[in-house]
Structure formats: C-alpha cells, structure tokens
Write a protein that holds these residues in place. Sequence first.
Motif, PDB file in Angstrom:
ATOM      1  N   PRO A  80       0.807  -1.238   0.000  1.00  0.00           N
ATOM      2  CA  PRO A  80       0.000   0.000   0.000  1.00  0.00           C
ATOM      3  C   PRO A  80       0.837   1.283   0.000  1.00  0.00           C
ATOM      4  CG  PRO A  80      -0.710  -1.518   1.732  1.00  0.00           C
ATOM      5  CD  PRO A  80       0.602  -2.019   1.206  1.00  0.00           C
ATOM      6  N   SER A  81       2.133   1.159   0.242  1.00  0.00           N
ATOM      7  CA  SER A  81       2.985   2.352   0.234  1.00  0.00           C
ATOM      8  C   SER A  81       3.277   2.847  -1.182  1.00  0.00           C
ATOM      9  CB  SER A  81       4.321   2.071   0.938  1.00  0.00           C
ATOM     10  OG  SER A  81       4.080   1.614   2.250  1.00  0.00           O
ATOM     11  N   GLY A  82       2.993   2.030  -2.164  1.00  0.00           N
ATOM     12  CA  GLY A  82       3.223   2.448  -3.549  1.00  0.00           C
ATOM     13  C   GLY A  82       2.206   3.490  -3.978  1.00  0.00           C
ATOM     14  N   LEU A  83       2.433   4.079  -5.146  1.00  0.00           N
ATOM     15  CA  LEU A  83       1.518   5.117  -5.634  1.00  0.00           C
ATOM     16  C   LEU A  83       1.292   4.970  -7.135  1.00  0.00           C
ATOM     17  CD1 LEU A  83       0.017   7.486  -4.243  1.00  0.00           C
ATOM     18  CD2 LEU A  83       1.823   8.990  -5.075  1.00  0.00           C
ATOM     19  N   CYS A  84       0.062   5.246  -7.544  1.00  0.00           N
ATOM     20  CA  CYS A  84      -0.307   5.169  -8.966  1.00  0.00           C
ATOM     21  C   CYS A  84       0.368   6.277  -9.767  1.00  0.00           C
ATOM     22  CB  CYS A  84      -1.808   5.344  -9.135  1.00  0.00           C
ATOM     23  SG  CYS A  84      -2.813   4.015  -8.485  1.00  0.00           S
ATOM     24  N   ALA A  85       0.497   6.026 -11.056  1.00  0.00           N
ATOM     25  CA  ALA A  85       1.123   6.980 -11.981  1.00  0.00           C
ATOM     26  C   ALA A  85       0.416   8.341 -11.983  1.00  0.00           C
ATOM     27  CB  ALA A  85       1.082   6.393 -13.390  1.00  0.00           C
ATOM     28  N   GLU A  86      -0.907   8.317 -11.966  1.00  0.00           N
ATOM     29  CA  GLU A  86      -1.668   9.569 -12.052  1.00  0.00           C
ATOM     30  C   GLU A  86      -1.367  10.474 -10.860  1.00  0.00           C
ATOM     31  OE1 GLU A  86      -2.752   6.464 -12.430  1.00  0.00           O
ATOM     32  OE2 GLU A  86      -4.673   6.374 -13.460  1.00  0.00           O
ATOM     33  N   ARG A  87      -1.286   9.860  -9.669  1.00  0.00           N
ATOM     34  CA  ARG A  87      -1.027  10.699  -8.488  1.00  0.00           C
ATOM     35  C   ARG A  87       0.435  11.126  -8.421  1.00  0.00           C
ATOM     36  NH1 ARG A  87      -3.524   7.363  -3.859  1.00  0.00           N
ATOM     37  NH2 ARG A  87      -3.665   5.786  -5.497  1.00  0.00           N
ATOM     38  N   VAL A  88       1.349  10.255  -8.837  1.00  0.00           N
ATOM     39  CA  VAL A  88       2.761  10.679  -8.887  1.00  0.00           C
ATOM     40  C   VAL A  88       2.860  11.915  -9.779  1.00  0.00           C
ATOM     41  CG1 VAL A  88       5.066  10.040  -9.739  1.00  0.00           C
ATOM     42  CG2 VAL A  88       3.727   8.389  -8.406  1.00  0.00           C
TER      43      VAL A  88
END
Length: 164
Positions: free
Chosen positions: A69-77
């Motif tokens: 869950p610590s990862g992040l989607c491309a759109e939010r990055v």
Amino acid sequence: MKKQELTISFTEFESENELSKEEQQLLQKARAASDLAYAPYSNFHVGAALLLENGVIVSGNNQENVAYPSGLCAERVAIYAAGATYPDIKIKAIAVTCKSTQFHVSEPLSPCGACRQAISEYEMRYKSNIKMILAGETGKIRVIDSMADLLPFAFKAEELKKNR
Ligand code: THU
C-alpha cells in the motif's frame, strides 16, 4: 422516493491517429513515462502525462513498494509533481496508458477511485476541467472532458463545513 439518473458522455477513437496532434504528443509522453515505471510486484506499468496551461508537460509513473500500500499510482505521482512544481498553473489534460509484461492490454486504462478523487481536487482547486485521455497498449482511446464525469459524487471541501 425519487429515483434519479446520471449520464456521462465520452468519446472513443479507433486509433491514436484520430487524436489531435497535442493529444497524440501527450499520449506519447505517457507511454514514455510507462517505460520508466517501477512495478516489480504487479508488472503492470502505468504512465501519465499532464499538460499544463503554460505548455509544460509533467509526467509520472507508478512507483511500487514491497509494503504494497505504500506504492503510488502513476496519475497521483504525476499530479502531485505538477502541484509541487507548478502550483496555481491549471492542468488542461492528462493522458494515461499502461502495459503489462505478462499480457497485452488492448483496452483503455480506467483510473482507480483514489486517483479520480485526487485529480478531482485539482479541477476544483483551479476551477477548470481536466480532460482525460485513456489508452491501453493498443486499441481504442477513450477521451472524457472532465474528471467530474468519471467521479460525479466526489468528496468536496463543502462537506467539511458545518453550515452547508
Ligand atoms: N495503477 C496505476 O498506476 N494507475 C491506475 O489507474 C491503476 C493502477 C498501478 C498501481 C500498481 O502499481 C499497479 O498499477 C497495479 O495495480
């Protein structure tokens, strides 16, 4: 009791060539960003490219983490990078695309709910719609004029106010 209905409109293009030159360029940037994604756990590589009102393009890709869950989607990055680097510059459009190392993606990507909410925030912040250009590796391209169409019941700032 009153049953109500919402309709959304979107446009589908059979191929990338049918998009405007500006949209094609944005999608190419999103594809280039997907090549640089860090997705060793899902092997699903997503790229996003945002076109700002000043002509600058800001890109991002998914960044995964062994604590998933610590990862992040491309759109939010991408959108947080734009917010951090170009605050107060409107976002005109976002192209998002994906590919997998395990299978071929022939359908346009459908952004997750959290990204819809995050993008929605910037539509409200700048009072300006953000056009979504959604693509797979191949196949049709889906274009939606505003995130409000993809997330009609977004959580809004007014809901934090007492006397609304
Ligand atoms: N992912 C995105 O980057 N954007 C989306 O809209 C959906 C999913 C990422 C998150 C994760 O790294 C991988 O795709 C698989 O879910």
